[in-house]
Design a protein around this motif. Sequence first.
Motif, PDB file in Angstrom:
ATOM      1  N   UNK A  98       0.843  -1.187   0.000  1.00 47.62           N
ATOM      2  CA  UNK A  98       0.000   0.000   0.000  1.00 47.62           C
ATOM      3  C   UNK A  98       0.883   1.242   0.000  1.00 47.62           C
ATOM      4  N   UNK A  99       0.277   2.356  -0.315  1.00 46.49           N
ATOM      5  CA  UNK A  99       0.941   3.649  -0.313  1.00 46.49           C
ATOM      6  C   UNK A  99      -0.143   4.725  -0.250  1.00 46.49           C
ATOM      7  N   UNK A 100       0.071   5.819   0.493  1.00 49.53           N
ATOM      8  CA  UNK A 100       1.225   6.210   1.310  1.00 49.53           C
ATOM      9  C   UNK A 100       1.326   5.391   2.593  1.00 49.53           C
ATOM     10  N   UNK A 101       2.418   5.581   3.373  1.00 49.38           N
ATOM     11  CA  UNK A 101       2.637   4.711   4.543  1.00 49.38           C
ATOM     12  C   UNK A 101       1.703   4.974   5.715  1.00 49.38           C
ATOM     13  N   UNK A 102       0.958   6.084   5.708  1.00 45.81           N
ATOM     14  CA  UNK A 102       0.068   6.363   6.834  1.00 45.81           C
ATOM     15  C   UNK A 102      -1.101   5.377   6.804  1.00 45.81           C
ATOM     16  N   UNK A 103      -1.284   4.611   7.876  1.00 46.11           N
ATOM     17  CA  UNK A 103      -2.322   3.589   7.957  1.00 46.11           C
ATOM     18  C   UNK A 103      -2.707   3.420   9.414  1.00 46.11           C
ATOM     19  N   UNK A 104      -3.945   2.993   9.647  1.00 43.08           N
ATOM     20  CA  UNK A 104      -4.425   2.859  11.027  1.00 43.08           C
ATOM     21  C   UNK A 104      -5.147   1.518  11.168  1.00 43.08           C
ATOM     22  N   UNK A 105      -4.822   0.800  12.249  1.00 41.34           N
ATOM     23  CA  UNK A 105      -5.439  -0.488  12.559  1.00 41.34           C
ATOM     24  C   UNK A 105      -6.344  -0.311  13.779  1.00 41.34           C
ATOM     25  N   UNK A 106      -7.496  -0.968  13.751  1.00 37.43           N
ATOM     26  CA  UNK A 106      -8.410  -0.987  14.886  1.00 37.43           C
ATOM     27  C   UNK A 106      -8.876  -2.417  15.088  1.00 37.43           C
ATOM     28  N   UNK A 107      -8.725  -2.934  16.311  1.00 35.32           N
ATOM     29  CA  UNK A 107      -9.153  -4.290  16.633  1.00 35.32           C
ATOM     30  C   UNK A 107     -10.516  -4.252  17.307  1.00 35.32           C
ATOM     31  N   UNK A 108     -11.364  -5.223  16.991  1.00 32.66           N
ATOM     32  CA  UNK A 108     -12.711  -5.288  17.556  1.00 32.66           C
ATOM     33  C   UNK A 108     -12.950  -6.691  18.110  1.00 32.66           C
ATOM     34  N   UNK A 109     -13.845  -6.741  19.105  1.00 31.95           N
ATOM     35  CA  UNK A 109     -14.298  -8.008  19.678  1.00 31.95           C
ATOM     36  C   UNK A 109     -15.808  -7.971  19.784  1.00 31.95           C
ATOM     37  N   UNK A 110     -16.467  -8.891  19.085  1.00 33.01           N
ATOM     38  CA  UNK A 110     -17.929  -8.960  19.046  1.00 33.01           C
ATOM     39  C   UNK A 110     -18.520  -7.627  18.592  1.00 33.01           C
ATOM     40  N   UNK A 111     -17.865  -6.965  17.642  1.00 32.00           N
ATOM     41  CA  UNK A 111     -18.354  -5.707  17.106  1.00 32.00           C
ATOM     42  C   UNK A 111     -17.961  -4.488  17.896  1.00 32.00           C
TER      43      UNK A 111
END
Length: 899
Positions: free
Chosen positions: A143-156
């Motif tokens: 992917x590009x650009x390098x700015x990316x964000x991860x979010x983890x969820x549990x049961x929504x």
Amino acid sequence: MKFKVLFYLWLLGLINPGSSADVSVPLGSSAVLNCSFTSMSLVDDSLLNITWSFNGLVIASRNHTQPGFFLNTTASFMGSFPLTVYNATPDQQGVYECRVSYNDSHYSTDVTLTLLVPPLVSIMLPEVVLKRKTVVECWARSFSPPQIMFTWTRAGNKIQDPQKLQVNRTEDGLFDAVSWLTFIPQISDQNTSFGCEVQHTALVKPILEEFRPHITVLPKVSVSAVPSASHSSPLTLSCDVSGFFPDKVSVLWVQNGKVLPNLPFAVQNEEGMYRSHQYHTLSVEERSRGGEVQCVAQQPNVQEAAYGTIDLSTVDPRVHNPGLNKSAKASVAMMIISLTLVFLLCFGFSWKRRDEKLKSLNVSAIVLPPRVIVGKKGRVTISVEGRLAERVQTTWFLNDAPISDTTYKEKKSDPFSSAVYTPRTSRVSVVSEKSSLLPSAAAGYYKLHTQMSPRSSSSSMKQLFSSVTFIPDLSIHKGAVFKCHISYKGKDKLVAERVSDKFTILAPPDVSEIQFSEPHEEGGIVTMTAQASHFHPDIITFRWFCEGGELSPVSIPQALAAPRPDAVGFFSAMSQCRLPAAELERGETRVWVTVHHTALKQPITRQTRGFIKRPSVSEIISSPLSSSAEGAVALACDITDFYPPEISVRWLHAKANESEEDEDSEREIRDGAELWGPLQTLPRTFRAKALIKELLETRRRGEIVCRVMHCSLLKPIDRVWRNTHTVAPSIPPSLSVRWSTDGVGIFSVLLSGGKPRAEVLWAAGGTTVSKLLSRDRERENREGEPELQSVCVLLRSTGRQESDSRRAGHTRKIRPPSVDCNAECEKADGLESVGEDKRLNEHLEENDEDEDVDPSYINTVRLRKEKKERLRVNVEITHPALRLPAYLTWTEPAEEASS
């Protein structure tokens, strides 16, 4: 002195920097980098100097521009000097500097070029053990650009704790990122939905990848001894394995590091956990050895095993014996000497028998295939010759990993039912005691085959052939060797071992067409590029030719010319050659390139005749002319994507047969013929449209031909229009529906008559529908009329797990919505065509017995169970005689959808 200072202050005011903005474009698109300066109208243009730089190198100026860039100086009087980057690649993103000099004054501005490439998201889920720390990896790649964000969820619900994030730049100029979720699984997390949501600038909406952990509960193991009558009798040990999940567990008995035989058995309790009680009886000899005895419980996909230990010294305490007299000591010494002699005799006899067995077998070396090509089956073979060859068993290894048969056989069932796959039965490989308890199997496709030679039945010397058929994979088999262990059936000891030589995996290159760059403004030189990708090994040769002889390739940077490996290990390379644009402009010079590689029996050739593009010609479209005479129609034919613009079109009347009075079978039509265009659409692309007006009664017995001629064509392109009589087909009022026992729905429609053939389009879904695959068959009925039967087979799916199980090669049984769907559907939709549906079902049953349906024609329709969607099947029937398409719809009854 004062006058000079005022003069330079006036000169600095002539040029003022304008505005510049950063640019973001998709991968492979062209980008325009703006650079503008405000200047006075009296500035001398000859004193201006404009340069664009990237990574410290000048890539464009008023005198020279590198390939792949274009500097527009036509609007220099307005102070604008835009730079165009063609087909932007990851290596071209970064900060570009636009520098303008006037006399001794210098001004510059920066423009940042960013590529927008969406990420590819995947989740790596390890083994999940109850109350043991588990780390889940969520990968976003390329992917590009390098700015990316991860979010983890549990049961929504989002997990609020901050997560670790690591972003790395790859060799191709893009970025990879990984985020870790660390948690300690609880029993409540069993089958709970976890998710990784990725947000990125190149995505229209975030990507959400979900997974459900299947938690493994480690057992509790305890070992106890059953009291025995005396120390000289066998000792029975009890191993209690409890509180584990799932029920697949293997129990091993280990005494002083040596594995003892065992027979595990598991029973499920009321809490859903399993319990296994294992007994093992030690012989007198094993009991006399003493030491520790372990009961080891190993679960699939779990590296750490649970075990219980019992010390035999606590069960059988040693009794202190008084000292022996001289006669007793002599008796003991004689007994020891006798036992030693018996042991040596037995050992010599067994060693002699082993030598005899070894000498009686002649084992060949492993024979490798002459060419190992990626994706094509190859076979390694070994032969064993001897009097006891039929009692020999072979075990194959890839490096040190045992090979098991991974092929499948298809089970025939109802023609419209989904195919059921069952694994081929294969013998378990013999593993040495020194190997790991649960060795991992070699990855890939393998088929094991063993057979005796036909001449073995009539000869005392028998011959056995053992082979492994495999599909080469570069990531698995590169640098690997095959091993074969020879042993006798029922014996664990090896008779012989053979190891193959290392083999080279071949992958033929994928060669692109010759690509042209824009001509250089000064010399008019065109650069031709050919690219080869996905090949192995890395030795490849490009040779350029033209009609005058062989050409010399252009010297390009070593980083681009040398073969470059990708993440898997395949290589890619490119080669360039240059010619004047005047020779290529009209296709006067034919140029070709040959690519030579060891995986190719013949070199691959790509040729071109310069800047010539073959036209695309559409079918003839007709429309009646209401304002003209009755029976007059206008015919049109679109001609697109051709170069150069010179093109010729002729309209011809082709006779129905050659027995006409005229000698020529074709006659040109000149009246009413027009050619609209050519119109330039791209720098080197044109389009045109051929038109003609005709009276149908004069052409009723023949055909109208639109013949297109162009310099890129070896022969003209003809499009034929026929004045055929159209008849609408007979369309039934409803669909015919039948459900098989495993939940597969068979929908069909039968169209009678009609000329020409009608087009049938199937779609199904819940709130929204998607296009489906179908099978159409044409035949004649008893009255001699044409019939078109269209059949669509689908399988309902209400969740992701069903789709995953079908991809794994196992069919999940789904309850059919109705036993007699035809009757229910007629009541629900108000249909009255009972006789027509009955006749169609009989027609389908007759065809089902004689024809097998390819499982690839079974459509999977996903319905959202939480929204209680009802299955809806639509059919669109189009025909020239119908002013509007006809539609047939079947909707699942509400009571069946809720159940």
